[in-house]
Structure formats: C-alpha cells, structure tokens
Write an enzyme that holds these catalytic residues in place. Structure first.
Site, PDB file in Angstrom:
ATOM      1  N   PRO A   7       4.369  18.844  -7.634  1.00  0.00           N
ATOM      2  CA  PRO A   7       4.343  18.531  -6.080  1.00  0.00           C
ATOM      3  C   PRO A   7       4.219  19.587  -5.311  1.00  0.00           C
ATOM      4  CG  PRO A   7       6.169  17.409  -7.406  1.00  0.00           C
ATOM      5  CD  PRO A   7       5.392  18.304  -8.460  1.00  0.00           C
ATOM      6  N   CYS A   8       3.458  19.464  -4.268  1.00  0.00           N
ATOM      7  CA  CYS A   8       2.804  20.623  -3.368  1.00  0.00           C
ATOM      8  C   CYS A   8       3.809  20.894  -2.290  1.00  0.00           C
ATOM      9  CB  CYS A   8       1.608  20.276  -3.092  1.00  0.00           C
ATOM     10  SG  CYS A   8       1.199  18.750  -2.115  1.00  0.00           S
TER      11      CYS A   8
END
Length: 381
Positions: free
Chosen positions: A85-86
C-alpha cells in the site's frame, strides 16, 4: 506460448496481473486483504474458468502456504509481484513512510521473497517512495535555524532501506520511474518499478513504445482513442451537485479552475484558493486529444475532478476502466464507489505487460543462449 509461474501479492483488481499474464505468466496464487477486491478476483477467475488460491492477509500468509498452493518448491516460482500500500509514501499524505503500519507491509513482501526465492520479483509503488524518509520531519520544523536533518530524516532514506533489503537477499535489481503513457496507456500515470533477479540475469526496465512528441515512436494515445467504440449505454457515475455544475459548465475542454472568471474564484474555490499546491484537479475537465491525467479513486471529488470532456458529468466507471486498460468485460464487484476505488488503485494492465515482456525477453534470451551452447557442444563432440 510458454507459461511462467507467478504469485501476486497486494493483488487488488488484478491490473498488474492481467498485464503479466498477457506477457506469458500464469498467476497461481493471489493475496489481497480487501474483501471487495477479493470478490472481484473470484468473480473474474470463475468467469474465465480459472482455478487459483486467493489468500487474505499478507501478514498471516507464509511462503510455504503460497508454495503449497502452487505445487512448487523453494526456488521454482518464476515471478512474485506486488505493490505494498502506497499511502505512507504519497506526497499528499503525512509521509510517515516505513514507520506507518501500512508502510511496514513492504517487510512482508521481503519476507515472502526470502521464503519463496523466485527467479524474479516486481515491486511497484508511487513516485513519493523515491523521496520518502524513514522519519519525516514536518516542514514547520525545518529551515536555517533548525538542526540538520538526521540520516533517517533525509529524503530517500526509506527507499534505500528497501533497496538494502533486496541486496541482503542476494538479488540484483533495476528500478525507475515509469510513465504509463510511454507504454501505450492513454493516461499520464507514474509508478516506481523495481525488477529484481535472484540469479543476476541482465533484466532491464521496459523500453518505451510511445512518446509525447511522436518523434521516433508513436505519439501518446489520447482519451479519444481510449474511449472509441466503448459501449456504455447506462454509464455509472455520481451526479455533480448544482453548486458544482454552476462552475463546471464554464470550464472549457482541457481546462480547470484557472479558467473561471476571476470574480467567481473565491466562491468556487473557498479556502483552497489561497492554499499551496497547483490545485490542478479542481474543476478539471478532460481533453479529447490528450492522454487522461492519472485516474483517481474518486473522480467526482472537488480536488480530483475528472469531468467528461463534452458532458457535464464525471467519467463513468466503465470509462475509467477503459482508460486504465481493463477489458470491457472485466467485472468490478461492489458499490460504484468500490468500483472506482479498485480501478483507481490498479496498475494499468498495458504497463504490466511491458514489464512482463521485459522479464520474458531475459528468460528467452537465456534459453536461446543455452540452446546455442548445447548445439555447439554437440557439434564439437
């Protein structure tokens, strides 16, 4: 076509996986925490008559779980891919980086690479990962009078931790910031791509197939090309409120808030008018003959507007999917908001294919060289 084994982590709606499969990989196992996205995976696998195990929580999955699901042993998997997840690395967020629990999910990626020992890995993330620090010091606490930044506060220190982990595992790697528009995607979308090789094979980032100028390569694909012949008789989109329509109807194709009459700006923009940043997403209308800007997870929100170029509405779910490069028959499970979110979070399949093609070229080049060496040996004997 020869099929190479692939395990997908942080799978989402399978955008990257679709591209890799077009390049010659077969995804044998998926890991995805979001139950909505897992349903999207299940529905499409069933529709295609495919069998694959879909795991839920990457923090609870072991390398042996994934190997058992694929009937392969340590070292036999060709490719593991995924994008932790960014949000922690986004320049729009607080930049907590790897201290954020989501940022630490890259350690699960590392853990599974170490246990599976695939021949190659692909890791993707947002541009912000390149400059993220391990420990973020707020801007207000910087300046000439502030103490110097500590090593773990320096831009890029978090990314260096990730690279050091791959080195520790014995993988060589290449990385770069790739713009999807350079690979035939009708969208300006930048992603950091890392390709690793366990056996230090000469893998490379994919060469662009398109360019902004069109000199030497075909020109970037446009929104008009992307949406050509799309059948979307009952488009799904959230209607704009009258308060927004009043201003959006004044925006020309390809324009945004800057095209509004000056006297209307305080009312239209509110407090955002005097805030920092370019605010390019406010009252943004797309242009037919340019690539789309980055597809967002909420194309109808005030700061991330993606208004249709000639209609007073946001782009529809199916239009967003077409711009990303999903097949027209790809099913996205969930509410309209869920569908937009899955599409906006995806890696464009066409970019995934370019990455996969580059890895396959390395594999086939190695096979070709081995075959030639074998033949020469036979002749010499």
């Amino acid at each position: 076509m020869h099929r190479f084994s692939h395990i997908s982590l942080f799978s989402g709606a399978m955008g990257l996986d679709l591209g890799l499969e077009q390049a010659g990989f077969e995804t044998l196992a998926f890991v995805e925490l979001d139950p909505i996205a897992r349903q999207t995976i299940h529905i499409n696998l069933s529709r295609l008559g495919r069998n694959a195990t879909v795991f839920e929580d990457v923090t609870q999955v072991t390398a042996q779980d994934l190997l058992d699901a694929t009937n392969l042993r340590v070292g036999e998997v060709t490719l593991v891919s995924g994008g932790p997840p960014c949000q922690p690395f986004s320049t729009a967020g607080r930049r907590a980086a790897i201290q954020d629990p989501r940022g630490s999910l890259f350690r699960d990626f590392i853990r599974l690479i170490e246990g599976i020992r695939p021949r190659f890995f692909v890791m993707e993330n947002v541009r912000g990962i390149l400059s993220a620090a391990i420990r973020h010091r707020p801007i207000a606490e910087r300046g000439k009078e502030a103490r110097p930044l500590e090593p773990d506060e320096l831009p890029g220190s978090a990314f260096q931790v990730i690279l050091d982990e791959f080195t520790r595992l014995g993988y060589s790697y290449v990385y770069g910031l790739l713009n999807a528009a350079n690979y035939g995607v009708p969208q300006i979308r930048e992603r950091v791509i890392i390709i690793g090789s366990r056996d230090h094979e000469p893998v490379a980032l994919p060469q662009p197939t398109h360019s902004r100028s069109g000199i030497g390569l075909p020109k970037w694909r446009t929104l008009r090309e992307a949406l050509a012949n799309l059948s979307d008789p009952e488009p799904q989109f959230p209607p704009y409120p009258d308060s927004r329509l009043r201003f959006l109807q004044l925006i020309p194709e390809g324009g945004n808030w800057r095209n509004l009459p000056r006297e209307l700006l305080p009312e239209a923009m509110g407090g955002a008018l005097n805030s920092g940043g370019g605010k390019v997403g406010f009252y943004r209308r797309l242009a037919w003959d340019k690539p789309s800007p980055t597809i967002t997870t909420s194309p109808a929100q005030k700061a991330t507007d993606m208004c249709h170029p000639s209609e007073l509405r946001p782009i529809s779910v199916r239009e967003a999917a077409r711009i990303q490069g999903f097949p027209d028959d790809w099913i996205f499970y969930g509410s309209m908001a869920d569908q937009y979110r899955q599409i906006g979070n995806a890696v464009p399949p066409r970019l995934g294919k370019a990455i996969g093609d580059s890895i396959v070229a390395t594999i086939m080049g190695e096979k070709k060289a081995t075959a030639i060496q074998t033949r020469l040996f036979e002749l010499a004997s």
